[in-house]
Write a protein that holds these residues in place. Sequence first.
Motif, PDB file in Angstrom:
ATOM      1  N   ILE A 138    -109.884   8.334  25.539  1.00  0.00           N
ATOM      2  CA  ILE A 138    -109.715   7.532  24.445  1.00  0.00           C
ATOM      3  C   ILE A 138    -109.050   6.404  24.963  1.00  0.00           C
ATOM      4  O   ILE A 138    -108.958   5.299  24.421  1.00  0.00           O
ATOM      5  CB  ILE A 138    -108.748   8.256  23.531  1.00  0.00           C
ATOM      6  CG1 ILE A 138    -109.560   9.299  22.563  1.00  0.00           C
ATOM      7  CG2 ILE A 138    -108.055   7.576  22.373  1.00  0.00           C
ATOM      8  CD1 ILE A 138    -108.901  10.384  21.951  1.00  0.00           C
ATOM      9  N   LEU A 139    -108.089   6.438  25.950  1.00  0.00           N
ATOM     10  CA  LEU A 139    -107.537   5.458  26.547  1.00  0.00           C
ATOM     11  C   LEU A 139    -108.185   4.460  27.357  1.00  0.00           C
ATOM     12  O   LEU A 139    -108.319   3.133  27.453  1.00  0.00           O
ATOM     13  CB  LEU A 139    -106.528   5.902  27.678  1.00  0.00           C
ATOM     14  CG  LEU A 139    -105.100   6.613  27.292  1.00  0.00           C
ATOM     15  CD1 LEU A 139    -104.428   6.943  28.178  1.00  0.00           C
ATOM     16  CD2 LEU A 139    -104.195   5.680  26.171  1.00  0.00           C
ATOM     17  N   LEU A 146    -109.357  -3.848  24.432  1.00  0.00           N
ATOM     18  CA  LEU A 146    -108.158  -4.779  24.648  1.00  0.00           C
ATOM     19  C   LEU A 146    -108.537  -5.876  25.787  1.00  0.00           C
ATOM     20  O   LEU A 146    -108.122  -6.918  25.796  1.00  0.00           O
ATOM     21  CB  LEU A 146    -107.101  -4.213  25.079  1.00  0.00           C
ATOM     22  CG  LEU A 146    -106.449  -3.491  23.977  1.00  0.00           C
ATOM     23  CD1 LEU A 146    -105.243  -2.556  24.336  1.00  0.00           C
ATOM     24  CD2 LEU A 146    -106.082  -4.347  22.512  1.00  0.00           C
ATOM     25  N   LYS A 147    -109.407  -5.477  26.716  1.00  0.00           N
ATOM     26  CA  LYS A 147    -109.864  -6.593  27.791  1.00  0.00           C
ATOM     27  C   LYS A 147    -110.426  -7.779  27.131  1.00  0.00           C
ATOM     28  O   LYS A 147    -110.521  -8.650  27.880  1.00  0.00           O
ATOM     29  CB  LYS A 147    -110.453  -5.857  28.865  1.00  0.00           C
ATOM     30  CG  LYS A 147    -109.752  -4.987  29.697  1.00  0.00           C
ATOM     31  CD  LYS A 147    -110.814  -4.469  30.755  1.00  0.00           C
ATOM     32  CE  LYS A 147    -109.944  -3.451  31.689  1.00  0.00           C
ATOM     33  NZ  LYS A 147    -110.836  -2.693  32.728  1.00  0.00           N
ATOM     34  N   THR A 148    -111.054  -7.502  26.185  1.00  0.00           N
ATOM     35  CA  THR A 148    -111.802  -8.742  25.443  1.00  0.00           C
ATOM     36  C   THR A 148    -111.134  -9.573  24.509  1.00  0.00           C
ATOM     37  O   THR A 148    -111.501 -10.360  23.884  1.00  0.00           O
ATOM     38  CB  THR A 148    -113.122  -8.331  24.714  1.00  0.00           C
ATOM     39  OG1 THR A 148    -112.790  -7.335  23.641  1.00  0.00           O
ATOM     40  CG2 THR A 148    -113.962  -7.163  25.932  1.00  0.00           C
ATOM     41  N   ARG A 166    -100.338   2.242  20.139  1.00  0.00           N
ATOM     42  CA  ARG A 166     -99.885   2.509  21.415  1.00  0.00           C
ATOM     43  C   ARG A 166     -98.552   3.394  21.558  1.00  0.00           C
ATOM     44  O   ARG A 166     -98.296   4.284  22.428  1.00  0.00           O
ATOM     45  CB  ARG A 166     -99.065   0.941  21.953  1.00  0.00           C
ATOM     46  CG  ARG A 166     -98.459   1.065  23.462  1.00  0.00           C
ATOM     47  CD  ARG A 166     -98.048  -0.142  23.616  1.00  0.00           C
ATOM     48  NE  ARG A 166     -97.613  -0.444  25.099  1.00  0.00           N
ATOM     49  CZ  ARG A 166     -96.459  -0.462  25.402  1.00  0.00           C
ATOM     50  NH1 ARG A 166     -95.327  -0.374  24.736  1.00  0.00           N
ATOM     51  NH2 ARG A 166     -96.247  -0.616  26.610  1.00  0.00           N
ATOM     52  N   THR A 167     -98.015   3.521  20.400  1.00  0.00           N
ATOM     53  CA  THR A 167     -96.582   4.324  20.430  1.00  0.00           C
ATOM     54  C   THR A 167     -96.687   5.768  20.558  1.00  0.00           C
ATOM     55  O   THR A 167     -96.247   6.255  21.266  1.00  0.00           O
ATOM     56  CB  THR A 167     -95.706   4.219  18.936  1.00  0.00           C
ATOM     57  OG1 THR A 167     -95.661   2.558  18.830  1.00  0.00           O
ATOM     58  CG2 THR A 167     -94.402   4.841  19.094  1.00  0.00           C
ATOM     59  N   LEU A 199    -101.368   3.525  32.319  1.00  0.00           N
ATOM     60  CA  LEU A 199    -101.286   4.930  31.899  1.00  0.00           C
ATOM     61  C   LEU A 199    -102.608   5.588  32.438  1.00  0.00           C
ATOM     62  O   LEU A 199    -102.675   6.733  32.835  1.00  0.00           O
ATOM     63  CB  LEU A 199    -100.811   4.981  30.299  1.00  0.00           C
ATOM     64  CG  LEU A 199    -100.850   6.518  29.873  1.00  0.00           C
ATOM     65  CD1 LEU A 199     -99.872   7.271  30.759  1.00  0.00           C
ATOM     66  CD2 LEU A 199    -100.561   6.544  28.442  1.00  0.00           C
ATOM     67  N   LYS A 200    -103.531   4.817  31.948  1.00  0.00           N
ATOM     68  CA  LYS A 200    -105.138   5.607  32.384  1.00  0.00           C
ATOM     69  C   LYS A 200    -105.313   5.931  33.710  1.00  0.00           C
ATOM     70  O   LYS A 200    -105.767   6.866  34.281  1.00  0.00           O
ATOM     71  CB  LYS A 200    -105.955   4.411  31.919  1.00  0.00           C
ATOM     72  CG  LYS A 200    -107.496   4.831  31.894  1.00  0.00           C
ATOM     73  CD  LYS A 200    -108.339   4.032  31.257  1.00  0.00           C
ATOM     74  CE  LYS A 200    -109.829   4.377  31.690  1.00  0.00           C
ATOM     75  NZ  LYS A 200    -110.264   3.492  32.697  1.00  0.00           N
TER      76      LYS A 200
END
Length: 206
Positions: A138-139, A146-148, A166-167, A199-200
């Motif tokens: 999922i991450l 988000l990279k795009t 995110r939280t 985190l990933k």
Amino acid sequence: MTTGTLYTYPENWRAFKALIAAQYSGAQVHVLSAPPHFHFGQTNRMPEFLCKFPAGKFPAFEGDGGFCVFESNAITYYVNNEELRGSTPEAAALVAQWVSFADSGRVPPASAWVFPIMGITHHNKQAAQNAKEEVRRILGLLDAHLKTRIPPLTCPRVPLCWVTARTPTRTHCLWHCHISGSTLMRMASPCDTQSIVSLKSSLGSS
């Protein structure tokens, strides 16, 4: 500008969502989380509290004008502003999409992974490994998305969906000893420029 009181117990990650959103929107939120004004397991059973919040759940928010709302996503939505909620029907739908995804897609596996470590549930090695793999998957999905887009935490106008997405990961994974040093573990703030990839990557090395 929204002003009011947030009732919650200390370190409640669901309350963090509303507090982070309030920082970005400029809402003024006073937190009651400790005695003598707040007693976990007692305050939420008192008649005057249940009159305002029938479910007796935390977090709960009471506006200075008397408006009351519970459930963390609803509170987070309320303390945000129109720009962060989505200024068009399409943008608002995407915000709702990622808010729902955070709850249904990431909280269950993160809880299954971390709760045994905290002693809340019994440990099952295979179940924990499966949950960890699902969190990683999922991450990866979030990171690719988000990279795009414009890096969300380098901009003062952070969408509501990014706060709620995110939280849970930040809070659940904070308790995992192998990744406690990750830079993603800091509370979200306008100066935080880290990506989910931090985190990933730590998940892959633990």
